[in-house]
Design an enzyme around this catalytic site. Structure first.
Site, short mmCIF file in Angstrom:
data_model
loop_
_atom_site.label_atom_id
_atom_site.label_comp_id
_atom_site.label_asym_id
_atom_site.label_seq_id
_atom_site.Cartn_x
_atom_site.Cartn_y
_atom_site.Cartn_z
N GLY A 1 113.29 -2.05 70.96
CA GLY A 1 113.78 -2.53 69.25
C GLY A 1 114.13 -3.64 68.78
O GLY A 1 114.22 -4.66 67.47
N GLU B 1 120.49 -7.35 71.42
CA GLU B 1 119.71 -6.05 70.92
C GLU B 1 119.95 -5.60 69.48
O GLU B 1 120.70 -6.11 68.59
CB GLU B 1 120.99 -4.88 71.38
CG GLU B 1 121.19 -3.32 71.66
CD GLU B 1 119.99 -2.88 72.36
OE1 GLU B 1 118.19 -3.67 71.73
OE2 GLU B 1 119.55 -1.76 72.99
N ASP B 2 119.33 -4.86 69.27
CA ASP B 2 118.97 -3.97 67.81
C ASP B 2 119.96 -3.04 67.32
O ASP B 2 120.95 -3.26 66.35
CB ASP B 2 118.00 -3.43 67.80
CG ASP B 2 117.72 -1.98 68.56
OD1 ASP B 2 118.26 -1.75 69.17
OD2 ASP B 2 117.06 -1.38 68.25
N ASP C 1 124.82 1.71 69.37
CA ASP C 1 125.89 3.11 69.54
C ASP C 1 126.21 3.09 70.08
O ASP C 1 127.83 3.18 69.76
CB ASP C 1 124.63 3.84 69.13
CG ASP C 1 124.64 5.00 68.74
OD1 ASP C 1 125.48 5.40 68.19
OD2 ASP C 1 123.33 5.64 67.57
N LYS D 1 128.04 0.30 65.45
CA LYS D 1 128.02 1.74 64.59
C LYS D 1 129.24 1.94 65.68
O LYS D 1 128.83 2.93 66.44
CB LYS D 1 126.68 3.14 64.76
CG LYS D 1 126.35 3.95 63.86
CD LYS D 1 126.02 4.83 64.46
CE LYS D 1 124.41 4.55 64.35
NZ LYS D 1 122.80 5.70 64.19
N PHE E 1 121.17 7.64 60.95
CA PHE E 1 120.03 7.09 61.74
C PHE E 1 119.64 6.63 61.52
O PHE E 1 119.01 7.17 60.05
CB PHE E 1 119.72 8.47 61.87
CG PHE E 1 118.75 8.32 62.87
CD1 PHE E 1 117.48 8.16 62.90
CD2 PHE E 1 118.40 9.06 64.06
CE1 PHE E 1 116.45 7.58 63.81
CE2 PHE E 1 117.70 9.36 65.68
CZ PHE E 1 116.47 8.51 65.35
N VAL E 2 119.69 4.77 61.85
CA VAL E 2 118.10 4.26 60.80
C VAL E 2 117.33 3.09 62.09
O VAL E 2 117.56 3.76 62.80
CB VAL E 2 119.44 2.61 60.52
CG1 VAL E 2 120.77 2.83 60.09
CG2 VAL E 2 120.16 2.74 61.78
N ASP F 1 113.47 2.53 65.60
CA ASP F 1 112.69 3.58 65.67
C ASP F 1 113.00 4.36 65.27
O ASP F 1 114.04 5.34 66.07
CB ASP F 1 111.66 3.09 66.20
CG ASP F 1 111.62 4.10 67.61
OD1 ASP F 1 111.25 4.45 68.16
OD2 ASP F 1 113.35 2.93 68.39
N ARG G 1 108.86 1.24 63.01
CA ARG G 1 109.60 -0.29 63.61
C ARG G 1 109.47 -1.22 62.74
O ARG G 1 109.94 -1.91 62.13
CB ARG G 1 109.48 -0.25 64.57
CG ARG G 1 109.55 0.46 66.07
CD ARG G 1 109.01 0.02 67.39
NE ARG G 1 109.75 0.73 68.34
CZ ARG G 1 110.80 0.37 69.04
NH1 ARG G 1 111.49 -0.14 68.56
NH2 ARG G 1 110.65 2.03 69.72
#
Length: 179
Positions: A44, A98-99, A102, A130, A151-152, A158, A164
């Protein structure tokens, strides 16, 4: 084709570019004399990390790790390291990229694992935070955007390895992942 699955765009390509440049400015200030090892968490983070490091004008090295606790849209709670670092990080300044932060399950395990390897410093840079879904006590040192519990996808993020390559971050329609 993919755009029909997007409920709304949270961050445009221009907004992402602006924020990545701002984050790079913070990193230039904090790492200018350190030559850090920048570690991307695959898959990600690769788009975000590539854009970010192109704005850094100090010596650095790159490496990658792959870890996952997700299966589809759900976190399993169990973290597996699938690809580890190539080099010893003892005594190194490490920036983990990191993307999304969460639940914190994956990143808390990775941070604990990397701390056990005795880096000089370890900081966490995430594109998206998040906090509403957090189950572990972990916070990022550098945050691109704080987002609601949605949910992104896009810009490296992805669903089932799709989306992506979208140049923006969008909210995926629930009908796509709730099937």
């Amino acid at each position: 084709m993919m755009e029909q699955d997007i409920q709304e765009i949270l961050f445009s390509q221009a907004a992402l570019e602006r924020r990545v440049k701002e984050l790079a400015g913070e990193l230039r200030r904090d790492y200018a004399h350190k030559a850090p090892l920048v570690v991307g968490i695959l898959r990600g983070s690769f788009v975000f990390m590539a854009d970010l490091v192109r704005h850094l004008d100090f010596p650095l090295t790159l490496d990658f790790m792959a870890a996952s606790s997700y299966h589809g849209a759900q976190s399993s709670g169990k973290v597996n390291i699938q690809l580890d670092l190539h080099d010893d990080i003892a005594g190194r300044d490490v920036l983990l990229v990191e993307d999304i932060l969460d639940t914190g399950n994956t990143l808390s395990k990775l941070v604990a694992e990397l701390r056990s390897r005795n880096p000089a410093s370890l900081k966490l840079c995430v594109l998206l935070d998040k906090p509403d879904r957090r189950t572990q006590p972990i916070q990022a040192d550098y945050v691109g955007f704080t987002i609601p519990d949605a949910f992104v996808v896009g810009y490296g993020l992805d669903y089932e390895q799709q989306y992506r390559n979208l140049p923006y971050i969008g909210v995926l329609k629930p009908s796509v992942y709730q099937g």
